[in-house]
Design an enzyme around this catalytic site. Structure first.
Site, PDB file in Angstrom:
ATOM      1  N   GLY A  93      38.831  16.582  45.477  1.00  0.00           N
ATOM      2  CA  GLY A  93      38.463  16.314  44.087  1.00  0.00           C
ATOM      3  C   GLY A  93      37.026  15.874  43.969  1.00  0.00           C
ATOM      4  N   GLU A  99      33.375  11.563  44.795  1.00  0.00           N
ATOM      5  CA  GLU A  99      34.184  12.603  45.414  1.00  0.00           C
ATOM      6  C   GLU A  99      35.424  11.978  46.036  1.00  0.00           C
ATOM      7  OE1 GLU A  99      30.463  15.509  46.791  1.00  0.00           O
ATOM      8  OE2 GLU A  99      31.594  14.354  48.282  1.00  0.00           O
ATOM      9  N   ASP A 208      40.741   8.989  29.952  1.00  0.00           N
ATOM     10  CA  ASP A 208      40.442  10.313  30.497  1.00  0.00           C
ATOM     11  C   ASP A 208      41.717  10.957  31.035  1.00  0.00           C
ATOM     12  OD1 ASP A 208      38.823  12.494  31.041  1.00  0.00           O
ATOM     13  OD2 ASP A 208      38.143  11.742  32.982  1.00  0.00           O
TER      14      ASP A 208
END
Length: 386
Positions: A93, A99, A208
């Protein structure tokens, strides 16, 4: 200093528990600031600062301190978790601030997910790295990945957490390449709603929620991930870096042009949990259509998405843009998504409204992880790498 009314042994025991992170009740301000890792970080920083030539050359006491603790600090550095303890297997991801890699602990073979965030990027984050660490360390393990280790080096912050070997909901949709049935989509929506309730009870709002952040464990159950855009419920502001397709209208960066957002921002500058249920509505639309309700493609700008939301708001008879009946989902699912995608936060479905809706009636909602309902994504694995 006033004498304490507690016995010395009681105070020492409480300090030991705070340092070990085992405080479970009572005042928590001190325990959030003082734990083993923060004390070791402070000692290491103090030693490194004192070890600078201009400092140690001008103070004999500093030189004594450095000589006394040189071997101790060397041993501490060897004993603490560091990135060299792990073998990087593959990237799984990449987000706005860092990361995520699948890693293997070299000495035990245990496999984890390791999130790395550059310190210069961490300063730009909506929420602090401490908030994300707190959520992972203290969250309900049914719905939030467990934190295993947290550490840092001179350039990066690292969070080592439970690996959700089922991937994420976005990957599931890509593998299937066709929409989920309403029955299967309801399973995921219900589990995300439970995860949001757990997060909101901790005093945070996610901001989110999207398929890429809805992780799946090896049995196909949901765990909510990526808290880089989260905020405390007592705080607020627009979302920087979140995905516009899923962000509630009251939190869009361009909210200065949005009438509902202007009204919202005038009333209070606080984050509210309703924004996560808007995102859940977008996910509910996407699961059964493989489309997004307010954008026509990946190239749509935030301004274009905002314009579409404004158009949706101005039309008193607007409903999510499903294809006309008899195509597309049932009237029950359309009504469910419409309730989640109400522009006014006060009228939008909340946790109880979501679980009470007929679209989820077939599920054992309050025992969803304990029942034998077949998870749509459940598939056998031969280990973490598979």
């Amino acid at each position: 200093m006033e004498p304490s009314k507690e016995a010395i042994a009681v105070r020492v025991m409480r300090l030991n528990r705070q340092i070990l992170g085992k405080v479970t009740s009572g005042p928590s301000k001190l325990s959030k600031k003082i734990d083993r890792e923060s004390l070791l970080d402070a000692l290491t920083v103090l030693y490194d600062e004192c070890n600078e030539d201009p400092v140690k050359k001008c103070d004999e006491l500093v030189r004594i301190f450095l000589d006394k603790y040189r071997s101790t600090l060397a041993e501490l550095r060897r004993a603490r978790v560091c990135v060299s303890d792990f073998e990087m297997l593959q990237m799984i991801g990449r987000g706005h601030y860092g990361e995520v890699h699948m890693v293997r602990e070299k000495q035990t073979g245990d496999v984890y997910a390791l999130k790395s965030v550059r310190k210069d990027e961490a300063r730009k984050r909506v929420s602090g790295a401490e908030d994300e660490r707190e959520i992972l360390a203290t969250g309900v393990p049914h719905w939030i990945p467990r934190l295993q280790y947290a550490f840092q080096d001179s350039s990066n912050l690292y969070l080592v957490m439970e690996l959700c070997s089922g991937g994420d909901l976005s990957g599931l949709l890509s593998r299937r390449n066709h929409p989920l049935s309403e029955r299967d989509a309801a399973f995921y929506i219900a589990e995300v709603a439970h995860a949001l309730k757990a997060l909101h009870a901790m005093g945070f709002v996610h901001r989110d929620v999207k398929p890429q952040n809805i992780l799946l464990d090896r049995c196909g159950h949901v765990k909510l991930g990526d808290y880089g855009s989260c905020a405390r419920l007592s705080e607020g502001g627009c979302v920087a870096g979140a995905t516009a397709d899923y962000v509630a209208p009251e939190l869009l960066d361009a909210c200065g042009a949005h009438t509902v957002c202007l009204e919202y921002c005038r009333r209070a500058n606080t984050a509210i949990s309703a924004c996560d249920y808007w995102s859940l509505g977008v996910v509910a639309f996407e699961l059964v259509t493989l489309k997004l309700p307010f954008s026509s493609g990946e190239d749509d700008s935030v301004a274009k998405i905002l314009s579409n939301i404004q158009r949706y708001e101005r039309d008193a008879n607007a409903s999510p843009p499903f294809e006309p009946l008899p195509g597309g989902p049932s009237n029950t699912w359309r009504a469910f998504v419409s309730g989640l995608l109400r522009v006014s936060p006060a009228r939008r479905y909340n946790y109880l409204d979501t679980l009470a809706h007929p679209a989820l009636r077939h599920l054992a909602l309050h025992a969803i992880r304990a029942t034998r309902y077949s998870c749509p994504a459940a598939r056998p694995t031969r280990g973490a790498r598979s």
